[in-house]
Structures are given as structure tokens and as C-alpha cells.
Write an enzyme that holds these catalytic residues in place. Structure first.
Site, PDB file in Angstrom:
ATOM      1  N   THR A  38       0.872  -1.173   0.000  1.00 54.17           N
ATOM      2  CA  THR A  38       0.000   0.000   0.000  1.00 54.17           C
ATOM      3  C   THR A  38       0.913   1.229   0.000  1.00 54.17           C
ATOM      4  OG1 THR A  38      -0.014   0.252   2.404  1.00 54.17           O
ATOM      5  CG2 THR A  38      -1.647  -1.265   1.456  1.00 54.17           C
ATOM      6  N   THR A 136      -1.844  -2.854  19.346  1.00 55.19           N
ATOM      7  CA  THR A 136      -1.507  -1.510  19.824  1.00 55.19           C
ATOM      8  C   THR A 136      -2.090  -1.227  21.206  1.00 55.19           C
ATOM      9  OG1 THR A 136      -1.923   0.823  19.369  1.00 55.19           O
ATOM     10  CG2 THR A 136      -3.537  -0.707  18.514  1.00 55.19           C
ATOM     11  N   ASP A 137      -1.465  -0.295  21.923  1.00 54.84           N
ATOM     12  CA  ASP A 137      -2.021   0.136  23.212  1.00 54.84           C
ATOM     13  C   ASP A 137      -3.297   0.964  23.013  1.00 54.84           C
ATOM     14  OD1 ASP A 137      -0.867   2.461  22.170  1.00 54.84           O
ATOM     15  OD2 ASP A 137       0.410   2.861  23.906  1.00 54.84           O
ATOM     16  N   GLU A 138      -3.546   1.407  21.765  1.00 58.80           N
ATOM     17  CA  GLU A 138      -4.725   2.250  21.527  1.00 58.80           C
ATOM     18  C   GLU A 138      -6.035   1.509  21.771  1.00 58.80           C
ATOM     19  OE1 GLU A 138      -4.805   4.873  18.253  1.00 58.80           O
ATOM     20  OE2 GLU A 138      -2.659   5.274  18.336  1.00 58.80           O
ATOM     21  N   TYR A 161      -9.464   3.347  13.699  1.00 53.90           N
ATOM     22  CA  TYR A 161      -8.253   2.512  13.692  1.00 53.90           C
ATOM     23  C   TYR A 161      -8.212   1.614  14.924  1.00 53.90           C
ATOM     24  CZ  TYR A 161      -3.430   1.267  14.847  1.00 53.90           C
ATOM     25  OH  TYR A 161      -2.309   0.586  15.240  1.00 53.90           O
ATOM     26  N   SER A 164     -10.766  -1.092  14.968  1.00 51.61           N
ATOM     27  CA  SER A 164     -10.475  -2.217  14.065  1.00 51.61           C
ATOM     28  C   SER A 164      -9.389  -3.124  14.646  1.00 51.61           C
ATOM     29  CB  SER A 164     -10.084  -1.701  12.674  1.00 51.61           C
ATOM     30  OG  SER A 164      -8.814  -1.068  12.705  1.00 51.61           O
ATOM     31  N   LYS A 165      -8.405  -2.520  15.337  1.00 56.33           N
ATOM     32  CA  LYS A 165      -7.363  -3.342  15.971  1.00 56.33           C
ATOM     33  C   LYS A 165      -7.974  -4.123  17.138  1.00 56.33           C
ATOM     34  CE  LYS A 165      -3.465  -3.494  15.135  1.00 56.33           C
ATOM     35  NZ  LYS A 165      -2.656  -4.282  14.139  1.00 56.33           N
ATOM     36  N   TYR A 218      -1.529  19.223  17.217  1.00 53.84           N
ATOM     37  CA  TYR A 218      -2.982  19.120  17.412  1.00 53.84           C
ATOM     38  C   TYR A 218      -3.368  19.586  18.820  1.00 53.84           C
ATOM     39  CZ  TYR A 218      -2.864  15.839  13.384  1.00 53.84           C
ATOM     40  OH  TYR A 218      -2.679  15.236  12.171  1.00 53.84           O
ATOM     41  N   PRO A 294     -10.261  14.625  16.060  1.00 47.72           N
ATOM     42  CA  PRO A 294     -11.491  14.181  16.739  1.00 47.72           C
ATOM     43  C   PRO A 294     -11.222  12.881  17.516  1.00 47.72           C
ATOM     44  CG  PRO A 294     -11.879  14.581  14.386  1.00 47.72           C
ATOM     45  CD  PRO A 294     -10.400  14.669  14.597  1.00 47.72           C
TER      46      PRO A 294
END
Ligand code: NAD
Ligand code: DAU
Length: 356
Positions: A38, A136-138, A161, A164-165, A218, A294
Site C-alpha cells: 500500500t 496496539t495500546d490504543e 483505527y 479495528s485493531k 494538534y 477528533p
């Protein structure tokens, strides 16, 4: 650990560092890299392996969702494991276009698990087999000013994201519990180092400083990330692959929490020294606070006690040294930078920062 490993997404940032590291420190391992190339995948990341390492490395251009291709890879190689990096990985892109994240991160992971279930334990697959899902930690959401993510922290994803993880992690756990697939998950914090695509904070800021472009911070810039040098992450993955217990999750963190604005100011200082800028020419003048992301998670911080105590891993690099090495890598590899900044990249930068 048997010695044929399938790595997915090995032409991306962490995957390519992992392949380089593995081939160097495990001279009896052979690696098959499956990558769809990609915008984030670049075979040039592994072009300079040199004959000794390249002899044990094979690249296959393909998609993790291509079930027939995965079956063929299983039938042609006596796989001892899969390390699954392939993903759409950028939070901002997931906000603009979430579907690709469901497609690759959820459906792609599901297809890979299915293919593993079908082929694992068949005659041509070695008895020792591990499916290591790099997450991920997210998935844990956002922390306040106190506390850390442990392996027991409840999932609470904020972005398409991380959702989905999280979904893919649940599939991996289900395949262990339901089918006994010897799968493990690692959830790690923000990586930095060579070959990171310049849409992410650190390389984006380094390159904008060089080009004297605005440095878009941000919100108030006080969001905190726990920075992990990519080589330390790769060593942790090797540890988990070789010594981790199927069904387990391991958190991996760098123990280097920094506010975004601290990172940006540090990069300005490091770059000013290298570029000979000071006074009113200092790169600090480029910092611009822009509209927030956001759903922006405030703080991530990993409790890495489990992997330290059970597997004996800890980060081997100090943040202050590794960030300098990273800055120098980008300055010395502008050819690589130019090769990955396609028309698609320029379009993304224009879209994401327009109106912020
Ligand atoms: P990246 O975006 O740099 O690379 C992703 C790679 O996956 C690219 O080479 C891309 O071509 C490939 N890919 C995408 N879709 C594919 C598909 N359908 N089939 C085959 N290949 C495909 O990502 P990264 O930063 O190296 O992250 C790697 C993994 O680590 C991801 O799963 C990510 O969620 C996870 N992770 C990353 C970080 C980080 O800080 N970068 C931190 C925690 C976890
Ligand atoms: O925590 C692990 C995650 O780290 C991984 O799962 C993701 O794949 C990876 O992309 C990374 O996600 P982040 O969103 O934390 O990384 P990013 O580099 O995009 O942003 C880091 C912080 O910097 C975040 O708080 C947003 C902020 N930021 C980012 C960009 C690109 C800015 O302030 N300005 C920017 O231009």
C-alpha cells in the site's frame, strides 16, 4: 522456534525493522515477507540487506485477504510461525476513511487466522507454530494523568483505527480459545526510528523542519504518548515468539512518556544544532497549534511488568540517544524520504492539514 517465518506487512515501518533485526540476530531463520505494498509499504526498506541476509529472505507481493495465496505459502514453506504486522496503521486516515481499516485489519486478520487454522497441524506445518498478532495500546482507550495500561485493562477504543485493531485482537483470542490456535498478542506503544512513513508525528516534524514548513501540533499539544524505539520493539517480539505462552497478551512500552509539544520542541532543538539555525531563524518559529484530532486520546502509558518479569525483556535504548539517532537517520536518508513521498502522499498532506 523452527526456522521458516511468515511476516505480513514486512515492507512497512516496524515490519521491515523486524525482518532486518531477525535476519541479523537469528542466523538460522528464513523469512517470507507478504506485503500488499500500500502507500505505506516500500520494498526499498529492505533493499540493502546484503547477500548474507538476503539469502534467507523472500518477498511476496500479495494481500493477506487472498486466502488461496496464504494456503499456497503454507504448502510451500514449513512455517514455524506468523508475525502479523500488516494493517492500515494511521489514526488520522481512519477518521477520513474508516472502511479500509475494517477491510485490512478485521477481515484481513480473520482470513489469516482461518488459513492458519486450516493449515496448522497439517503434515506440512511444523509442530511448533505460533501466530503472533502485533497490536496496539490504543485498544485500551485513553488514560487520565495517572495509571498505566496493563494486560487486564478493559478495551475502550476511540478511533476507527483502534476499534479495528480491538476487533482483530478479539478474533485472535477467540481462535485460541475455540480452536486452540497457538496465538499470542502484543500491544505496544508508539514506535519511532528509521523507515517510519512521514505521516506520523516524529518523521513528519523532522521533514517539515528541514523544509521550513509549519509544524502542526494538534489541540494544546499536551497529549502524551509512551515512546518505544523500534529496535527494542522488534527484540520484544522475538522474545514473545520464542518464549511467550499461547493465549497470552504482552504489553510492550518504552517507558518514555512525553507530551507531543515536548517532542516537537526537542526535535526543533536537535535539528537547529544540525542545521545551524538559531535566534529568529530557530525552527521553533514553525510551531503552529492547529485544530485537534477528533476523539484524540489524551494519554497512553504502558505497564510492561509482565514481559519484563516473565520473559526478561526491557527496552535497551534510552529515548534521548535513540531520538538523536532517528533524527540523524532521516537527515542522512533523504533519498529514501523522496522515494516514499509519492503523489498520494502529497495529496494526503494537503487533505489532512487543510483547514486545521
Ligand atoms: P505501516 O503502515 O508502516 O506498515 C503497514 C504495512 O502493511 C505496509 O507495508 C503495507 O503495505 C502492509 N499492508 C497493508 N495492508 C495490507 C494487506 N491487506 N495485505 C498485506 N499487506 C498489507 O505500519 P507500522 O507502523 O509498521 O505498524 C505495523 C503494525 O504494528 C500494525 O499492525 C500496527 O497496528 C501495529 N502498531 C504500530 C505502532 C506504531 O507506532 N507504528 C504501535 C503499535 C502497534
Ligand atoms: O500507540 C500506538 C499507535 O501509535 C499505533 O497503534 C499507531 O499505528 C501509530 O500510528 C501511533 O498512533 P498515534 O496516533 O499516537 O501516532 P501519530 O504519530 O499519528 O500521532 C502521535 C501524537 O501526535 C498524537 O497525539 C497526535 C499528534 N500529532 C500527530 C500528527 C501526525 C500532532 O500533534 N500533529 C500531527 O501532525
Amino acid at each position: 522456534m523452527e526456522n521458516y517465518l511468515l511476516v505480513t506487512g514486512g515492507a512497512g515501518f516496524i515490519g521491515s525493522n523486524f525482518i532486518r533485526r531477525c535476519l541479523s540476530v537469528r542466523p538460522d531463520w528464513c523469512i517470507v515477507n507478504l506485503d500488499a505494498l500500500t502507500y505505506a509499504g516500500n520494498p526499498a526498506n529492505l533493499e540493502d540487506l546484503g547477500p548474507n541476509l538476503a539469502a534467507r529472505y523472500q518477498f511476496i507481493h500479495g494481500d493477506i485477504k487472498d486466502t488461496a495465496l496464504i494456503d499456497r505459502i503454507f504448502s510451500e514453506h514449513d512455517l514455524g510461525g506468523i508475525v502479523h504486522f500488516a494493517a492500515e496503521s494511521h489514526v488520522d486516515r481512519s477518521i477520513v476513511g474508516p472502511e479500509a481499516f475494517v477491510d485490512t485489519n478485521v477481515t484481513g486478520t480473520f482470513r489469516l487466522l482461518e488459513a492458519s487454522r486450516r493449515n496448522w497441524g497439517k503434515g506440512n506445518v511444523k509442530k511448533f507454530f505460533r501466530f503472533l498478532h502485533v497490536s496496539t495500546d490504543e485498544v485500551y482507550g485513553s488514560l487520565g494523568s495517572h495509571g498505566y495500561f496493563t494486560e487486564e485493562t478493559a478495551y475502550d477504543p476511540s478511533s476507527p483505527y483502534s476499534a479495528s485493531k480491538a476487533a482483530s485482537d478479539h478474533f485472535v483470542k477467540a481462535y485460541f480459545r475455540t480452536y486452540g490456535l497457538p496465538a499470542m498478542i502484543t500491544n505496544c506503544s508508539n514506535n519511532y526510528g528509521p523507515y517510519q512513513f512521514p505521516e506520523k508525528l516524529i518523521p513528519l516534524m523532522i521533514l517539515n523542519i528541514i523544509e521550513e514548513r509549519p509544524l502542526p501540533v494538534y489541540g494544546d499539544g499536551k497529549n502524551i504518548r509512551d515512546w518505544l524505539y523500534v529496535v527494542d520493539h522488534c527484540d520484544a517480539i522475538i522474545k514473545v515468539l520464542e518464549e511467550g505462552r499461547p493465549g497470552e497478551t504482552y504489553n510492550i512500552g518504552g517507558g518514555a512518556e512525553r507530551e507531543n509539544i515536548e517532542i516537537v520542541r526537542l526535535l526543533c532543538n536537535l535539528m537547529d544544532t544540525r542545521l545551524g539555525r538559531s535566534g529568529d531563524k530557530s525552527s521553533h518559529r514553525l510551531i503552529q497549534f492547529v485544530a485537534d484530532r477528533p476523539g484524540h486520546d489524551r494519554r497512553y502509558a504502558i505497564d510492561a511488568t509482565k514481559i519484563k518479569n516473565q520473559l526478561g525483556w526491557k527496552p535497551g535504548h534510552e529515548f534521548e540517544e535513540a531520538i538523536e539517532a532517528t533524527v540523524d537517520w532521516y537527515i542522512n536518508n533523504l533519498k529514501w524520504v523522496n522515494s516514499v513521498r509519492s503523489g498520494e502522499y502529497r495529496k494526503w498532506i494537503e487533505t489532512n492539514y487543510q483547514g486545521r
